[in-house]
Design an enzyme around this catalytic site. Sequence first.
Site, PDB file in Angstrom:
ATOM      1  CG  ASP A  58      -2.163  -0.851   1.004  1.00  0.00           C
ATOM      2  OD1 ASP A  58      -2.421  -1.260  -0.143  1.00  0.00           O
ATOM      3  OD2 ASP A  58      -2.860  -1.133   1.991  1.00  0.00           O
ATOM      4  CE1 TYR A 175     -13.665  -2.696   8.244  1.00  0.00           C
ATOM      5  CE2 TYR A 175     -11.552  -3.815   8.443  1.00  0.00           C
ATOM      6  CZ  TYR A 175     -12.285  -2.655   8.208  1.00  0.00           C
ATOM      7  OH  TYR A 175     -11.631  -1.481   7.954  1.00  0.00           O
ATOM      8  CE  LYS A 209     -11.916   1.390   8.977  1.00  0.00           C
ATOM      9  NZ  LYS A 209     -10.562   0.823   8.855  1.00  0.00           N
TER      10      LYS A 209
END
Length: 311
Positions: A58, A175, A209
């Site tokens: 990344d 997630y 999140k």
Amino acid sequence: MAVSVGKIELSTDRQSLLATLSPGKRTRLRRLLYDYGPGEGTLLFLPIDQGIEHGPRDFFPNPASKDPEYQFSLAAEAGYSAIACSYGMASKYFPDYAGQVPLIMKLNSKTDIPPADEAFSPCNASVEDAVRIGADAVGYTPYVGSPKQEQDLIQVGKVRQECDRYGMPLVIWAYPRGRDIEKKGGRDSLFAIDYAARVAMEMGADVVKLNMPKLNPEKDKDAPAPYNEMQVTQAEAIRHCVESAGRALVVLSGGSKVDDDKLLEQTRMILEAGGSGVIFGRNVWQREWGAAREIIEQIKDTLLKSRVRIP
């Protein structure tokens, strides 16, 4: 309390999270919401856990970002609500920035090398570590729907108990992952994101999140009812997820790099849905310094203009 699909209708006192928290949690969370970042009850987080979760790949789009100093300096100078990273990075870099930008310390992590069929992320740090370093919150990632979620929920339960003991806000990276999720519309479906939001809140998250749910009529047919027949707009989809998180504050993840217009549109959308902010990493620090500072100012401006929730 009236809640509609089209618009969140909550009275100020019923909507307030801060009013329900212990003094320790309230003090730390108020710092993030009002004393740092854009302020006025909004949240702007800079995550730098990708080096573990994805590997160094990344950092290639902006080689300067491979040095954690880049992200720490950016978070401090651009005025972030907090920077999120692992224990190792926090212990080596945060001392230089303590007092300039708050810290969210991630307590668990995994690499991207094994398949995600049975995803699980073990703890490698404790809430006590976070207190000692000077963090204002801790982060934890449970993989909702994974075959190993039993271990995950036990582990996050222990983390939540320690957060309550130390007065530390808990930020949950909600997630959906695993082979069973992929059979029911996929990890980015409205069903999966909505379910993860609810699980995170019920596990004790103060801040959740979330990824933006992706609407895919073909894949969504595999989701359980009524998700397999729902016809919603993108704005309605994220609003469903925010509502499922209840009083927990919601921040939207940026994911892979997108164009500026889409990034700002997503920022506006999560705030108008009743969310409290964004946690954009690659969409910011994969840019050179000047470009990063420019998009940060646009994000902050959008946050403040779009805010509807009282935290």
